[in-house]
Design a protein around this motif. Structure first.
Motif, PDB file in Angstrom:
ATOM      1  N   LEU A  76       0.990  -1.322   0.150  1.00 49.60           N
ATOM      2  CA  LEU A  76      -0.033   0.062  -0.008  1.00 49.60           C
ATOM      3  C   LEU A  76       0.947   1.226   0.037  1.00 49.60           C
ATOM      4  O   LEU A  76       1.585   1.406   0.885  1.00 49.60           O
ATOM      5  CB  LEU A  76      -0.828   0.007   1.226  1.00 49.60           C
ATOM      6  CG  LEU A  76      -1.774   1.404   1.414  1.00 49.60           C
ATOM      7  CD1 LEU A  76      -2.569   1.734   0.288  1.00 49.60           C
ATOM      8  CD2 LEU A  76      -2.478   1.048   2.972  1.00 49.60           C
ATOM      9  N   ASP A  97      -2.146  -0.831  -4.106  1.00 51.74           N
ATOM     10  CA  ASP A  97      -3.085   0.269  -3.554  1.00 51.74           C
ATOM     11  C   ASP A  97      -2.318   1.579  -3.677  1.00 51.74           C
ATOM     12  O   ASP A  97      -0.943   1.558  -3.202  1.00 51.74           O
ATOM     13  CB  ASP A  97      -3.914   0.016  -2.330  1.00 51.74           C
ATOM     14  CG  ASP A  97      -5.402   0.700  -2.531  1.00 51.74           C
ATOM     15  OD1 ASP A  97      -5.664   1.447  -3.325  1.00 51.74           O
ATOM     16  OD2 ASP A  97      -6.045   0.442  -1.656  1.00 51.74           O
ATOM     17  N   GLU A 107     -10.210   5.380   6.372  1.00 49.11           N
ATOM     18  CA  GLU A 107      -9.918   4.957   5.003  1.00 49.11           C
ATOM     19  C   GLU A 107      -8.689   4.033   4.918  1.00 49.11           C
ATOM     20  O   GLU A 107      -8.656   3.218   4.297  1.00 49.11           O
ATOM     21  CB  GLU A 107      -9.667   6.002   4.072  1.00 49.11           C
ATOM     22  CG  GLU A 107      -9.775   5.682   2.637  1.00 49.11           C
ATOM     23  CD  GLU A 107      -9.545   6.566   1.504  1.00 49.11           C
ATOM     24  OE1 GLU A 107      -9.208   6.451   0.258  1.00 49.11           O
ATOM     25  OE2 GLU A 107      -9.514   7.983   2.212  1.00 49.11           O
ATOM     26  N   ARG A 111      -8.355   0.128   3.841  1.00 49.32           N
ATOM     27  CA  ARG A 111      -7.716  -0.243   2.525  1.00 49.32           C
ATOM     28  C   ARG A 111      -6.772  -1.336   3.051  1.00 49.32           C
ATOM     29  O   ARG A 111      -6.617  -2.431   2.423  1.00 49.32           O
ATOM     30  CB  ARG A 111      -6.989   0.807   2.007  1.00 49.32           C
ATOM     31  CG  ARG A 111      -7.654   1.832   1.223  1.00 49.32           C
ATOM     32  CD  ARG A 111      -6.886   2.956   0.756  1.00 49.32           C
ATOM     33  NE  ARG A 111      -7.824   3.922   0.121  1.00 49.32           N
ATOM     34  CZ  ARG A 111      -7.920   4.125  -1.388  1.00 49.32           C
ATOM     35  NH1 ARG A 111      -7.367   3.392  -2.313  1.00 49.32           N
ATOM     36  NH2 ARG A 111      -8.781   5.087  -1.670  1.00 49.32           N
TER      37      ARG A 111
END
Length: 227
Positions: A76, A97, A107, A111
């Motif tokens: 990420l 991501d 958020e 994720r």
């Protein structure tokens, strides 16, 4: 699960690490890209949270090396670079991501959960032995229909042993898995965690066995009474 955070902004790193620990994960933090490459070479992680603008080695270079070595660990990216071409570049290099700073921790948490669920679904999302079922992504353990109340350390110990079920896991390997680089876990601390987990697994059809001088292993207990 063990997560590596590579971020040189102290305030952001502290907030992200605290959020991950609050969710029950073991977190290691580095602020230098070269150190991160070394850590990724020496240790296995369930997820990497990676800044792009790093000293030592740029985040894009870390991504490139990971994927060129066929390392599929989810990554990420968190960065202040909001331009479209930067996002495209990071994704093309192998990021799973991308999150632009500043971001809401809610958020970020969502994720992280999505990436861990995705990775788990590619393997075995629910592991079962005896009457014990463990959802690694959801960090839940069930004994029959009832939830098993485990601390974060006890769940980490169960996870480490379950992933190597039937094989001995050494004490040093367990200590490394359960503690973060900025913390210590004594032999006595490991013994306490083993004792408590063994007690909670009573009647589960699972035996946490000591291999003297070697470590511990989980195996199905054929002599356990069935409900």
């Amino acid at each position: 699960m063990r997560i590596l955070v590579v971020e040189d902004d102290a305030a952001i790193a502290n907030a992200v690490c605290e959020a991950l620990r609050h969710a029950g994960h073991s977190v290691d933090h580095l602020a230098d890209g070269r150190q991160a490459l070394q850590a990724l070479h020496e240790h296995a992680f369930a997820l990497v949270v990676l800044d792009l603008g790093l000293p030592g080695a740029e985040g894009g270079e870390i991504l490139r090396r990971l994927r060129s070595n066929a390392d599929s660990v989810p990554v990420l990216v968190i960065t202040a670079r909001e331009e479209l071409d930067e996002r495209v570049r990071a994704l093309d290099l192998g990021a799973d991501d991308y999150l632009v700073k500043p971001f809401a921790l809610a958020e970020f948490d969502a994720r992280v959960r999505a990436l861990l669920r995705r990775r788990a679904s590619q393997g075995v999302p629910l592991l079962q032995i005896g009457r014990l079922a463990v959802d690694l992504a959801g960090r839940r353990a069930m004994l029959g229909p009832a939830a098993l109340d485990l601390t974060a350390r006890e769940f980490g110990l169960l996870e480490a042993l379950l992933l190597r079920r039937g094989r001995v896991t050494g004490r040093e390997q367990l200590i490394e898995t359960l503690c973060q680089w900025d913390e210590t876990l004594s032999d006595n601390g490991l013994d306490i965690a083993v004792h408590r987990l063994r007690r909670k697994l009573s009647g589960s059809g699972v035996q946490l066995r000591t291999a003297r001088g070697l470590g511990y292993l989980l195996e199905e207990d054929d002599d356990a009474e069935q409900p």
